[in-house]
Design an enzyme around this catalytic site. Sequence first.
Site, mmCIF file in Angstrom:
data_model
loop_
_atom_site.group_PDB
_atom_site.id
_atom_site.type_symbol
_atom_site.label_atom_id
_atom_site.label_comp_id
_atom_site.label_asym_id
_atom_site.label_seq_id
_atom_site.Cartn_x
_atom_site.Cartn_y
_atom_site.Cartn_z
ATOM 1 N N ARG A 67 4.338 0.625 6.335
ATOM 2 C CA ARG A 67 3.143 1.474 6.437
ATOM 3 C C ARG A 67 1.959 0.686 6.987
ATOM 4 O O ARG A 67 1.190 1.193 7.805
ATOM 5 C CB ARG A 67 2.787 2.038 5.052
ATOM 6 C CG ARG A 67 3.677 3.213 4.649
ATOM 7 C CD ARG A 67 3.718 3.371 3.141
ATOM 8 N NE ARG A 67 2.430 3.651 2.561
ATOM 9 C CZ ARG A 67 2.082 3.315 1.308
ATOM 10 N NH1 ARG A 67 2.938 2.679 0.530
ATOM 11 N NH2 ARG A 67 0.890 3.620 0.851
ATOM 12 N N LYS B 247 -9.941 5.101 0.598
ATOM 13 C CA LYS B 247 -10.333 6.351 1.271
ATOM 14 C C LYS B 247 -10.293 7.542 0.303
ATOM 15 O O LYS B 247 -11.217 8.348 0.269
ATOM 16 C CB LYS B 247 -9.375 6.663 2.443
ATOM 17 C CG LYS B 247 -9.367 5.617 3.533
ATOM 18 C CD LYS B 247 -8.524 6.059 4.728
ATOM 19 C CE LYS B 247 -7.045 6.223 4.413
ATOM 20 N NZ LYS B 247 -6.341 4.970 4.080
ATOM 21 N N ARG C 136 -1.977 0.340 -7.725
ATOM 22 C CA ARG C 136 -2.487 1.713 -7.710
ATOM 23 C C ARG C 136 -1.606 2.619 -8.576
ATOM 24 O O ARG C 136 -0.386 2.553 -8.545
ATOM 25 C CB ARG C 136 -2.504 2.231 -6.271
ATOM 26 C CG ARG C 136 -2.865 3.699 -6.146
ATOM 27 C CD ARG C 136 -3.297 4.081 -4.753
ATOM 28 N NE ARG C 136 -2.309 3.807 -3.724
ATOM 29 C CZ ARG C 136 -2.553 3.895 -2.412
ATOM 30 N NH1 ARG C 136 -3.768 4.219 -1.993
ATOM 31 N NH2 ARG C 136 -1.613 3.648 -1.539
ATOM 32 N N ARG D 122 3.059 5.750 -7.027
ATOM 33 C CA ARG D 122 3.674 6.455 -5.903
ATOM 34 C C ARG D 122 4.958 5.736 -5.515
ATOM 35 O O ARG D 122 5.000 4.509 -5.501
ATOM 36 C CB ARG D 122 2.721 6.439 -4.703
ATOM 37 C CG ARG D 122 1.665 7.494 -4.751
ATOM 38 C CD ARG D 122 0.604 7.310 -3.706
ATOM 39 N NE ARG D 122 1.096 7.017 -2.372
ATOM 40 C CZ ARG D 122 0.311 6.951 -1.298
ATOM 41 N NH1 ARG D 122 -0.985 7.158 -1.414
ATOM 42 N NH2 ARG D 122 0.797 6.675 -0.119
ATOM 43 N N ARG E 26 -3.676 9.802 12.444
ATOM 44 C CA ARG E 26 -3.075 8.482 12.235
ATOM 45 C C ARG E 26 -2.584 7.871 13.532
ATOM 46 O O ARG E 26 -2.043 6.777 13.530
ATOM 47 C CB ARG E 26 -1.913 8.619 11.271
ATOM 48 C CG ARG E 26 -2.275 8.119 9.858
ATOM 49 C CD ARG E 26 -1.082 8.343 8.988
ATOM 50 N NE ARG E 26 -0.969 7.501 7.852
ATOM 51 C CZ ARG E 26 -1.336 7.836 6.635
ATOM 52 N NH1 ARG E 26 -1.963 8.942 6.399
ATOM 53 N NH2 ARG E 26 -1.090 7.021 5.628
HETATM 54 P P1 AMP Z 1 -1.178 8.495 2.389
HETATM 55 O O1 AMP Z 1 -1.309 9.136 1.042
HETATM 56 O O2 AMP Z 1 -2.291 8.867 3.345
HETATM 57 O O3 AMP Z 1 -0.955 7.025 2.319
HETATM 58 O O4 AMP Z 1 0.141 9.129 3.055
HETATM 59 C C1 AMP Z 1 1.400 8.948 2.465
HETATM 60 C C2 AMP Z 1 2.480 9.162 3.507
HETATM 61 O O5 AMP Z 1 2.405 10.504 4.011
HETATM 62 C C3 AMP Z 1 2.365 8.282 4.749
HETATM 63 O O6 AMP Z 1 2.920 6.986 4.565
HETATM 64 C C4 AMP Z 1 3.109 9.108 5.771
HETATM 65 O O7 AMP Z 1 4.516 8.995 5.601
HETATM 66 C C5 AMP Z 1 2.721 10.532 5.401
HETATM 67 N N1 AMP Z 1 1.501 10.938 6.130
HETATM 68 C C6 AMP Z 1 0.273 11.160 5.614
HETATM 69 N N2 AMP Z 1 -0.594 11.499 6.586
HETATM 70 C C7 AMP Z 1 0.108 11.509 7.738
HETATM 71 C C8 AMP Z 1 -0.215 11.749 9.096
HETATM 72 N N3 AMP Z 1 -1.468 12.039 9.472
HETATM 73 N N4 AMP Z 1 0.775 11.664 10.013
HETATM 74 C C9 AMP Z 1 2.037 11.374 9.653
HETATM 75 N N5 AMP Z 1 2.420 11.093 8.417
HETATM 76 C C10 AMP Z 1 1.465 11.161 7.448
#
Ligand code: AMP
Length: 216
Positions: free
Chosen positions: A174, A13, A127, A162, A88
């Site tokens: 996740r 994404k 990644r 990360r 989400r």
């Molecule tokens: P991502 O980079 O999108 O994988 O997000 C990394 C982490 O940020 C996720 O595993 C969540 O802990 C938090 N996070 C990101 N977007 C959201 C969201 N829309 N709602 C809640 N937590 C989020």
Amino acid sequence: MNIVMMGAQGTGKGTVAGILKEELNIPHISTGDIFRKNIKEGTELGQIASKYINDGNLVPDEVTNAMVKSRLNESDCDNGFILDGYPRNIEQAEELDRILEENSKKVEYAINLTLEMEEIMSRITNRRICSNSGCKEIYNLVSKPTKVPGICDKCGSEILQREDDSDEVAIKKRLDTYFSQTAPLIEYYNKKGIVHIVESNKAPKDIVEEIKNFIR
Ligand code: AMP
């Protein structure tokens, strides 16, 4: 053009949205990136978010929704946006609809990137991301390595894994959360007739072309 990027972790994404934003000239809003920036800068939001993120949990809706609302009200979103990592869950999707309705807007396209589970795992664990928050280029040790190991091709900064990508328990949590809470959103947007499914096992630029054909 108001776009929501869907798809499990590792489906690309962020990479796809990064290309698409240049082509459509609209901002790419990644909630994960905003949280990581705040954690790095040690802000109050970052301190709240970090304890959830490192354990592989979602940050509470009230925190995330307020952050997204404020971001979407910035003027660079006037002509559209690409949301990546938000919504989400159903509550966030309903809140997003409310936020947009206040400005007579709506989500116009929901792009769902799909990939085999084996490939998802490989992409997450391999990644790497540029540590420069102004760059954030995404690499993969296998399919998109840097020219000089550990150094970003674009800006010369160090590339890092990360924290939540290096912890197997957090990765599993996740993905579980994705399939139980986020995947049902595809049905939510399907009912609105705005979902487009794209298989993600091809080059990002080909995925972008497919998306552009869909929104044309
Ligand atoms: P991502 O980079 O999108 O994988 O997000 C990394 C982490 O940020 C996720 O595993 C969540 O802990 C938090 N996070 C990101 N977007 C959201 C969201 N829309 N709602 C809640 N937590 C989020």
